[in-house]
Design a protein around this motif. Sequence first.
Motif, PDB file in Angstrom:
ATOM      1  N   GLU A 232       0.827  -1.211   0.000  1.00 42.19           N
ATOM      2  CA  GLU A 232       0.000   0.000   0.000  1.00 42.19           C
ATOM      3  C   GLU A 232       0.864   1.265   0.000  1.00 42.19           C
ATOM      4  O   GLU A 232       0.538   2.252  -0.674  1.00 42.19           O
ATOM      5  CB  GLU A 232      -0.927   0.002   1.223  1.00 42.19           C
TER       6      GLU A 232
ATOM      7  N   ARG B  71       0.923   4.234  -2.763  1.00 39.19           N
ATOM      8  CA  ARG B  71       0.742   5.660  -2.422  1.00 39.19           C
ATOM      9  C   ARG B  71       1.888   6.497  -2.974  1.00 39.19           C
ATOM     10  O   ARG B  71       1.680   7.620  -3.456  1.00 39.19           O
ATOM     11  CB  ARG B  71       0.660   5.840  -0.903  1.00 39.19           C
TER      12      ARG B  71
ATOM     13  N   GLU C 143       1.269   7.135  -6.576  1.00 36.41           N
ATOM     14  CA  GLU C 143       0.231   8.142  -6.773  1.00 36.41           C
ATOM     15  C   GLU C 143       0.787   9.557  -6.594  1.00 36.41           C
ATOM     16  O   GLU C 143       0.496  10.464  -7.381  1.00 36.41           O
ATOM     17  CB  GLU C 143      -0.908   7.892  -5.798  1.00 36.41           C
TER      18      GLU C 143
END
Length: 330
Positions: A223, A227, A230
Amino acid sequence: MDHRPGLDPSVAEVRRAVRTALDEIEGAVVVALSGGPDSLALALATAFEAPRRGVRAEAVVIDHGLQEGSDAVARRAADAARSFGLEARVVRVEVVPAEGPEADARAARYAGLARAAEEIGADAVLLGHTLDDQAETVLLGLARGSGTASLAGMAPRRRDETGPTWVRPLLGVRRRTTVAACAAESVEPWTDPHNADPTFSRVRVREHVLPVLEAELGPGVAEALARTAEQLREDAEAFQEMIDETIEDIVEHAEAGISISVAALAANPAALRHRIIRYVADSEFGVSLSRTQTLEVARLATDWRGQGPIDLPRCLARRVGARIELVARA
């Protein structure tokens, strides 16, 4: 929200992701289906959500012809899609050797999907990449030292200059969720033997690197990598907007190539200067410059000591007066 009694949470999560993607799409969609758990979960959710939004969806199975029995695997995947209520077709593609087995198969697959989308009249192709795929992509980019463009990973939506919009609804969904969704729907995925072949770097990252990171650093590594991707995509988009705003003022056509203002390059921060150089080389000659090559070209503006032309893929970079020219090699 889905309110059916007993709806498995994994099925609900995949449907929610697909629903969000479909809400931003107009017209028909293609679902890229391999028969693996990720694409099967995507097809199942699309079969449920698309009719409720008046969206026509068709599954397209690409048969690369690289494994014995690939045609039978493709037919089974198409039959599964039809059992979900989707139209489905199998497209056989030719994999042309060029950059390596993975890249060549990917190029053939995307070309086949784009052709199918055009024939179907679909403006978007849904791809089954998950959060785990994104994390693997970031780690591979980090290992190659290929810069923020690679570390930014896969975009949730990407529009080609010609062709469809590529949409990845499941980039926020873990692979284990797609596996659970298939099990909850009593659908048996196909296991691609290539996904267990350690000769592929992505397989080694999936089977060894990520599990070790999770074990040593604690859960949430995948995760965190997603992130990071992103955030870097946001930075990349901002830089691209800056380049688009300034490029016409600093770039001119040159004989057999293109030229860039030395003063403009030198005046920009290094991050923007280097992106401009890579952007110009890619736009004009279709080449991706390495970090070392980019720095050498930048030195023609920032550390000019009379150095000669720099040999680059398909072109030369040289200082001519107050400009840097990138010209085709004779």
